[in-house]
Design a protein around this motif. Structure first.
Motif, PDB file in Angstrom:
ATOM      1  N   ILE A 198     -23.347   3.578  18.105  1.00  0.00           N
ATOM      2  CA  ILE A 198     -22.011   3.009  17.907  1.00  0.00           C
ATOM      3  C   ILE A 198     -21.883   2.422  16.510  1.00  0.00           C
ATOM      4  O   ILE A 198     -20.859   2.601  15.837  1.00  0.00           O
ATOM      5  CB  ILE A 198     -21.733   1.942  18.993  1.00  0.00           C
ATOM      6  CG1 ILE A 198     -21.585   2.630  20.355  1.00  0.00           C
ATOM      7  CG2 ILE A 198     -20.480   1.135  18.664  1.00  0.00           C
ATOM      8  CD1 ILE A 198     -21.552   1.681  21.525  1.00  0.00           C
ATOM      9  N   ASP A 201     -21.548   5.260  14.122  1.00  0.00           N
ATOM     10  CA  ASP A 201     -20.186   5.804  14.173  1.00  0.00           C
ATOM     11  C   ASP A 201     -19.210   4.906  13.423  1.00  0.00           C
ATOM     12  O   ASP A 201     -18.287   5.390  12.750  1.00  0.00           O
ATOM     13  CB  ASP A 201     -19.735   5.966  15.622  1.00  0.00           C
ATOM     14  CG  ASP A 201     -20.468   7.082  16.350  1.00  0.00           C
ATOM     15  OD1 ASP A 201     -21.091   7.926  15.667  1.00  0.00           O
ATOM     16  OD2 ASP A 201     -20.431   7.108  17.600  1.00  0.00           O
ATOM     17  N   PHE A 202     -19.413   3.600  13.532  1.00  0.00           N
ATOM     18  CA  PHE A 202     -18.550   2.656  12.810  1.00  0.00           C
ATOM     19  C   PHE A 202     -18.714   2.847  11.300  1.00  0.00           C
ATOM     20  O   PHE A 202     -17.725   2.877  10.549  1.00  0.00           O
ATOM     21  CB  PHE A 202     -18.901   1.219  13.209  1.00  0.00           C
ATOM     22  CG  PHE A 202     -18.014   0.179  12.598  1.00  0.00           C
ATOM     23  CD1 PHE A 202     -16.872  -0.258  13.265  1.00  0.00           C
ATOM     24  CD2 PHE A 202     -18.302  -0.381  11.362  1.00  0.00           C
ATOM     25  CE1 PHE A 202     -16.040  -1.219  12.709  1.00  0.00           C
ATOM     26  CE2 PHE A 202     -17.471  -1.345  10.789  1.00  0.00           C
ATOM     27  CZ  PHE A 202     -16.345  -1.757  11.473  1.00  0.00           C
ATOM     28  N   LEU A 217     -13.674   2.352  18.400  1.00  0.00           N
ATOM     29  CA  LEU A 217     -15.004   1.752  18.519  1.00  0.00           C
ATOM     30  C   LEU A 217     -14.950   0.246  18.764  1.00  0.00           C
ATOM     31  O   LEU A 217     -15.935  -0.351  19.202  1.00  0.00           O
ATOM     32  CB  LEU A 217     -15.812   2.025  17.240  1.00  0.00           C
ATOM     33  CG  LEU A 217     -16.215   3.481  17.020  1.00  0.00           C
ATOM     34  CD1 LEU A 217     -16.666   3.689  15.584  1.00  0.00           C
ATOM     35  CD2 LEU A 217     -17.327   3.875  17.987  1.00  0.00           C
ATOM     36  N   ASP A 291     -19.411   0.531  25.426  1.00  0.00           N
ATOM     37  CA  ASP A 291     -19.223   1.450  24.300  1.00  0.00           C
ATOM     38  C   ASP A 291     -18.331   0.868  23.223  1.00  0.00           C
ATOM     39  O   ASP A 291     -17.797   1.603  22.387  1.00  0.00           O
ATOM     40  CB  ASP A 291     -18.616   2.771  24.804  1.00  0.00           C
ATOM     41  CG  ASP A 291     -19.587   3.551  25.668  1.00  0.00           C
ATOM     42  OD1 ASP A 291     -20.801   3.440  25.412  1.00  0.00           O
ATOM     43  OD2 ASP A 291     -19.140   4.263  26.592  1.00  0.00           O
ATOM     44  N   ARG A 292     -18.142  -0.446  23.216  1.00  0.00           N
ATOM     45  CA  ARG A 292     -17.248  -1.073  22.247  1.00  0.00           C
ATOM     46  C   ARG A 292     -17.949  -2.217  21.505  1.00  0.00           C
ATOM     47  O   ARG A 292     -18.804  -2.910  22.054  1.00  0.00           O
ATOM     48  CB  ARG A 292     -15.998  -1.626  22.946  1.00  0.00           C
ATOM     49  CG  ARG A 292     -15.115  -0.576  23.634  1.00  0.00           C
ATOM     50  CD  ARG A 292     -14.341   0.271  22.629  1.00  0.00           C
ATOM     51  NE  ARG A 292     -13.396   1.158  23.263  1.00  0.00           N
ATOM     52  CZ  ARG A 292     -12.099   0.865  23.450  1.00  0.00           C
ATOM     53  NH1 ARG A 292     -11.629  -0.311  23.076  1.00  0.00           N
ATOM     54  NH2 ARG A 292     -11.298   1.739  24.034  1.00  0.00           N
TER      55      ARG A 292
END
Length: 314
Positions: A198, A201-202, A217, A291-292
């Motif tokens: 994650i 991805d950020f 995200l 997922d955040r």
């Protein structure tokens, strides 16, 4: 009080080996209590100064030097926590604990050409992740000391009472209160590999200036807390809301397009480091639930970034 780390063999002076063998234990304890490596090092230095200020006869009369050092360091930390609370209330912007790099990324050189002692490195575990340290900041000094000594370092409440100056029953209550604070803020743990994905991805969405990906995200109620110091202006209050945070990071990318974003371990968890011309200007720690991203702590105070500032192969 018993000591939790044994002496090392030193034929020339076994007593000296036993004393210096406690250094890493003391640094680990003081950092968790204070949230600042610089302050932790000062505490350990003061602890040793008090030991060596005693006569050899008094030193030899102490049954467990390690226990004595721990008791003194704990009491010094209590005093520092009391004064730190007042200082942090007047801190410009939000106060954030000092971030720690992964040991293999630790910087050997210190300002002035000094070399970092490997024993200064703090053992990274769940008791030093940024979310945990921030919760510790909400505790009273006595709660923090009782909880860390008992729950993290496994000292008995009788031993904790010798440091805090309270009865074992009172220390038990302090640790219980601290435990409730911790439980009240903990979310279900996200596997480390998922956290890393994650955060990666950020980073990619930030570099691509993809606001939609950033928003996906971030939790809708996410928060960014940033500090400042020296020539770096402080952010006076946290920024809340996934979309506002996404726009903030895009504004940063627009204002400072030459930033290099690196994936790094921050206090034992996946994080990001922003460098400009090889100098670290921000270390970001993340709190991920599911997922955040729930929270981002952006450390920008130059004094807290010294262990991170170095030209390095990427």
């Amino acid at each position: 009080m018993t000591t939790r780390s044994g002496p090392q063999d030193d034929r020339a002076d076994p007593g000296l080996a036993a004393i210096m063998g406690e250094r890493r234990q003391l640094i680990n304890l003081a950092y968790r209590l204070l949230g600042s490596l610089a302050e932790a090092e000062d505490v350990v230095q003061e602890t040793y100064a008090r030991w060596y200020a005693m006569s050899r006869q008094r030193q030899e009369a102490i049954e467990s030097p390690g226990a004595w050092l721990t008791k003194v360091a704990g009491r010094i930390c209590l005093d520092v926590l009391g004064s730190a609370r007042a200082r942090r209330e007047s801190y410009v912007g939000e106060w954030i604990p000092e971030p720690l790099p992964d040991p293999k990324e630790w910087i050997a050189g210190r300002p002035g050409g000094a070399t970092a002692d490997p024993a200064d490195r703090v053992t990274l575990d769940e008791s030093v992740n940024m979310a945990f340290l921030v919760v510790l900041e909400s505790m009273t000094p006595a709660e923090r000391v009782a909880f860390i000594l008992h729950d993290v370092f496994r000292y008995s409440f009788a031993e904790v009472g010798e440091i805090v100056g309270r009865t074992p029953a009172a220390c038990r209550q302090l640790a219980s209160s601290a435990r409730r604070r911790i439980r009240g803020t903990q979310a279900a743990a996200t596997p480390a590999a998922r956290q890393a994905g994650i955060v990666r991805d950020f980073k990619r969405a930030w570099e691509a200036k993809d606001i939609e990906a950033l928003v996906r995200l971030l939790d809708p109620g996410a928060r960014v807390t940033a500090d400042g110091g020296g020539v770096v202006s402080a952010v006076p209050r946290p920024v809340e809301g996934g979309e506002r945070i996404a726009r903030l990071f895009l504004e940063i990318a627009a204002v400072i397009p030459e930033l290099t974003i690196l994936e790094r371990t921050v206090n034992g968890r996946p994080g990001l480091v922003a460098q400009r011309d090889g100098v670290t200007v921000t270390v970001a720690a993340f709190d991920v639930a599911g997922d955040r991203i729930q929270h981002i702590w952006a450390v920008r105070n130059p004094d807290k970034l010294r262990p991170w500032t170095v030209n390095r192969e990427h």
